[in-house]
Design a protein around this motif. Structure first.
Motif, PDB file in Angstrom:
ATOM      1  N   THR A   1      13.040   3.314   6.373  1.00 44.87           N
ATOM      2  CA  THR A   1      12.237   3.378   5.153  1.00 44.87           C
ATOM      3  C   THR A   1      13.099   3.839   3.985  1.00 44.87           C
ATOM      4  OG1 THR A   1      10.223   3.824   6.399  1.00 44.87           O
ATOM      5  CG2 THR A   1      10.207   4.429   4.066  1.00 44.87           C
ATOM      6  N   PHE A   2      13.938   4.855   4.207  1.00 46.26           N
ATOM      7  CA  PHE A   2      14.835   5.327   3.146  1.00 46.26           C
ATOM      8  C   PHE A   2      15.766   4.211   2.686  1.00 46.26           C
ATOM      9  CE2 PHE A   2      19.165   6.842   2.220  1.00 46.26           C
ATOM     10  CZ  PHE A   2      18.916   7.420   0.979  1.00 46.26           C
ATOM     11  N   VAL A   3      16.391   3.530   3.642  1.00 48.11           N
ATOM     12  CA  VAL A   3      17.340   2.473   3.277  1.00 48.11           C
ATOM     13  C   VAL A   3      16.616   1.324   2.577  1.00 48.11           C
ATOM     14  CG1 VAL A   3      19.042   0.831   4.151  1.00 48.11           C
ATOM     15  CG2 VAL A   3      18.947   3.132   5.105  1.00 48.11           C
ATOM     16  N   ALA A   4      15.415   0.969   3.051  1.00 53.53           N
ATOM     17  CA  ALA A   4      14.652  -0.107   2.411  1.00 53.53           C
ATOM     18  C   ALA A   4      14.241   0.291   0.994  1.00 53.53           C
ATOM     19  CB  ALA A   4      13.428  -0.457   3.246  1.00 53.53           C
ATOM     20  N   LEU A   5      13.866   1.551   0.773  1.00 52.89           N
ATOM     21  CA  LEU A   5      13.561   2.017  -0.584  1.00 52.89           C
ATOM     22  C   LEU A   5      14.799   1.963  -1.464  1.00 52.89           C
ATOM     23  CD1 LEU A   5      11.226   5.119  -0.053  1.00 52.89           C
ATOM     24  CD2 LEU A   5      10.649   2.977  -1.200  1.00 52.89           C
TER      25      LEU A   5
ATOM     26  N   LEU B   1       0.828  -1.205   0.000  1.00 54.38           N
ATOM     27  CA  LEU B   1       0.000   0.000   0.000  1.00 54.38           C
ATOM     28  C   LEU B   1       0.866   1.260   0.000  1.00 54.38           C
ATOM     29  CD1 LEU B   1      -2.948   0.877   0.059  1.00 54.38           C
ATOM     30  CD2 LEU B   1      -2.832   0.834   2.552  1.00 54.38           C
ATOM     31  N   GLY B   2       1.915   1.276   0.806  1.00 50.95           N
ATOM     32  CA  GLY B   2       2.793   2.435   0.864  1.00 50.95           C
ATOM     33  C   GLY B   2       3.485   2.703  -0.461  1.00 50.95           C
ATOM     34  N   LEU B   3       4.010   1.661  -1.089  1.00 44.88           N
ATOM     35  CA  LEU B   3       4.684   1.828  -2.378  1.00 44.88           C
ATOM     36  C   LEU B   3       3.691   2.262  -3.458  1.00 44.88           C
ATOM     37  CD1 LEU B   3       7.087  -1.248  -2.322  1.00 44.88           C
ATOM     38  CD2 LEU B   3       7.674   1.149  -1.919  1.00 44.88           C
TER      39      LEU B   3
ATOM     40  N   ALA C   1       9.064  10.536  -1.104  1.00 44.40           N
ATOM     41  CA  ALA C   1       8.788   9.097  -1.146  1.00 44.40           C
ATOM     42  C   ALA C   1       8.967   8.463   0.226  1.00 44.40           C
ATOM     43  CB  ALA C   1       9.699   8.417  -2.165  1.00 44.40           C
ATOM     44  N   VAL C   2      10.035   8.817   0.907  1.00 39.26           N
ATOM     45  CA  VAL C   2      10.283   8.258   2.243  1.00 39.26           C
ATOM     46  C   VAL C   2       9.154   8.630   3.187  1.00 39.26           C
ATOM     47  CG1 VAL C   2      11.777   8.444   4.276  1.00 39.26           C
ATOM     48  CG2 VAL C   2      12.786   8.111   2.012  1.00 39.26           C
ATOM     49  N   VAL C   3       8.753   9.887   3.195  1.00 42.28           N
ATOM     50  CA  VAL C   3       7.694  10.328   4.108  1.00 42.28           C
ATOM     51  C   VAL C   3       6.369   9.659   3.767  1.00 42.28           C
ATOM     52  CG1 VAL C   3       6.341  12.331   4.859  1.00 42.28           C
ATOM     53  CG2 VAL C   3       8.832  12.503   4.674  1.00 42.28           C
ATOM     54  N   ILE C   4       6.024   9.604   2.484  1.00 44.03           N
ATOM     55  CA  ILE C   4       4.752   8.993   2.082  1.00 44.03           C
ATOM     56  C   ILE C   4       4.731   7.503   2.409  1.00 44.03           C
ATOM     57  CG2 ILE C   4       3.344   8.339   0.071  1.00 44.03           C
ATOM     58  CD1 ILE C   4       4.197  11.085  -1.151  1.00 44.03           C
ATOM     59  N   VAL C   5       5.768   6.780   2.014  1.00 45.54           N
ATOM     60  CA  VAL C   5       5.804   5.334   2.270  1.00 45.54           C
ATOM     61  C   VAL C   5       5.814   5.067   3.767  1.00 45.54           C
ATOM     62  CG1 VAL C   5       7.162   3.219   1.984  1.00 45.54           C
ATOM     63  CG2 VAL C   5       6.857   4.770   0.053  1.00 45.54           C
ATOM     64  N   TRP C   6       6.599   5.832   4.518  1.00 47.82           N
ATOM     65  CA  TRP C   6       6.644   5.650   5.984  1.00 47.82           C
ATOM     66  C   TRP C   6       5.286   5.903   6.599  1.00 47.82           C
ATOM     67  CZ3 TRP C   6       5.916   9.605   9.617  1.00 47.82           C
ATOM     68  CH2 TRP C   6       6.086   9.209  10.941  1.00 47.82           C
ATOM     69  N   LEU C   7       4.634   6.996   6.220  1.00 54.05           N
ATOM     70  CA  LEU C   7       3.345   7.349   6.798  1.00 54.05           C
ATOM     71  C   LEU C   7       2.271   6.323   6.448  1.00 54.05           C
ATOM     72  CD1 LEU C   7       1.692   9.409   8.383  1.00 54.05           C
ATOM     73  CD2 LEU C   7       1.308  10.637   6.246  1.00 54.05           C
ATOM     74  N   VAL C   8       2.198   5.930   5.176  1.00 49.61           N
ATOM     75  CA  VAL C   8       1.173   4.964   4.758  1.00 49.61           C
ATOM     76  C   VAL C   8       1.417   3.600   5.399  1.00 49.61           C
ATOM     77  CG1 VAL C   8       0.196   3.707   2.775  1.00 49.61           C
ATOM     78  CG2 VAL C   8       0.623   6.165   2.620  1.00 49.61           C
ATOM     79  N   THR C   9       2.676   3.143   5.435  1.00 49.62           N
ATOM     80  CA  THR C   9       2.939   1.836   6.058  1.00 49.62           C
ATOM     81  C   THR C   9       2.672   1.875   7.546  1.00 49.62           C
ATOM     82  OG1 THR C   9       5.303   2.307   6.247  1.00 49.62           O
ATOM     83  CG2 THR C   9       4.594   1.047   4.325  1.00 49.62           C
TER      84      THR C   9
ATOM     85  N   VAL D   1      14.165   6.767  13.350  1.00 52.77           N
ATOM     86  CA  VAL D   1      14.553   5.427  12.916  1.00 52.77           C
ATOM     87  C   VAL D   1      13.620   4.903  11.828  1.00 52.77           C
ATOM     88  CG1 VAL D   1      14.693   3.017  13.659  1.00 52.77           C
ATOM     89  CG2 VAL D   1      15.798   4.804  14.995  1.00 52.77           C
ATOM     90  N   GLY D   2      12.328   5.115  11.958  1.00 53.63           N
ATOM     91  CA  GLY D   2      11.379   4.646  10.948  1.00 53.63           C
ATOM     92  C   GLY D   2      11.620   5.294   9.599  1.00 53.63           C
ATOM     93  N   LEU D   3      11.915   6.582   9.611  1.00 53.67           N
ATOM     94  CA  LEU D   3      12.193   7.281   8.355  1.00 53.67           C
ATOM     95  C   LEU D   3      13.499   6.810   7.735  1.00 53.67           C
ATOM     96  CD1 LEU D   3      11.107  10.860   9.433  1.00 53.67           C
ATOM     97  CD2 LEU D   3       9.954   9.396   7.771  1.00 53.67           C
ATOM     98  N   VAL D   4      14.516   6.624   8.561  1.00 47.48           N
ATOM     99  CA  VAL D   4      15.808   6.167   8.038  1.00 47.48           C
ATOM    100  C   VAL D   4      15.693   4.749   7.492  1.00 47.48           C
ATOM    101  CG1 VAL D   4      18.197   5.609   8.636  1.00 47.48           C
ATOM    102  CG2 VAL D   4      17.152   7.698   9.505  1.00 47.48           C
TER     103      VAL D   4
END
Length: 135
Positions: free
Chosen positions: A74-78, A17-19, A100-108, A69-72
């Motif tokens: 998410t960035f590394v996973a992207l 969903l996040g992606l 992208a990091v903020v959107i994917v992190w927030l949605v996930t 940590v969640g944002l970092v």
């Protein structure tokens, strides 16, 4: 075992969903239909492996960084998912990556919090009623 499978489905679903939402909102964030599953799987595994590691490193060396940590992760996973799969490409510059990091992190994060309620609602209703309902 059932709880593990439910959590796995929730993590996979929230990553998908996040992606997907990021691909809808950002012009330079592209998912291919054929590579979507691979991107979701790689992102989910990377996020699951990296989050505890990054949290431990932040706790050890920069405790003020723990909130990010969640944002970092998410960035590394992207970054990992876009590097190792052909299903995810992020063409834009720093602004696209940050968005992208903020959107994917927030949605996930929201999906991980809300999906258990949606997936387990019937089971919770059965427990409240005192047992399984007849079909």
């Amino acid at each position: 075992m059932i709880i593990f499978l439910i959590r796995l489905l929730i993590f996979l679903g929230s990553a998908a969903l996040g992606l997907w939402v990021a691909s809808l909102l950002l012009d330079d964030f592209h998912l291919t239909a054929s590579g979507f599953l691979a991107a979701v799987l790689v992102f989910t595994v990377a996020q699951a492996v990296l989050s505890p590691f990054i949290a431990k490193m932040a706790d050890r060396y920069a405790s003020a960084f723990l909130g990010g940590v969640g944002l970092v992760s998410t960035f590394v996973a992207l970054l990992v998912a876009s590097t190792f799969t052909g299903g995810l490409t992020i063409d834009g510059g720093a602004a696209t990556w940050i968005a992208a990091v903020v959107i994917v992190w927030l949605v996930t994060a929201l999906a991980t919090w809300l999906l258990p309620f949606l997936l387990l609602r019937r089971r919770l209703e059965e427990r409240r009623a005192g047992g399984p309902r007849p079909a």
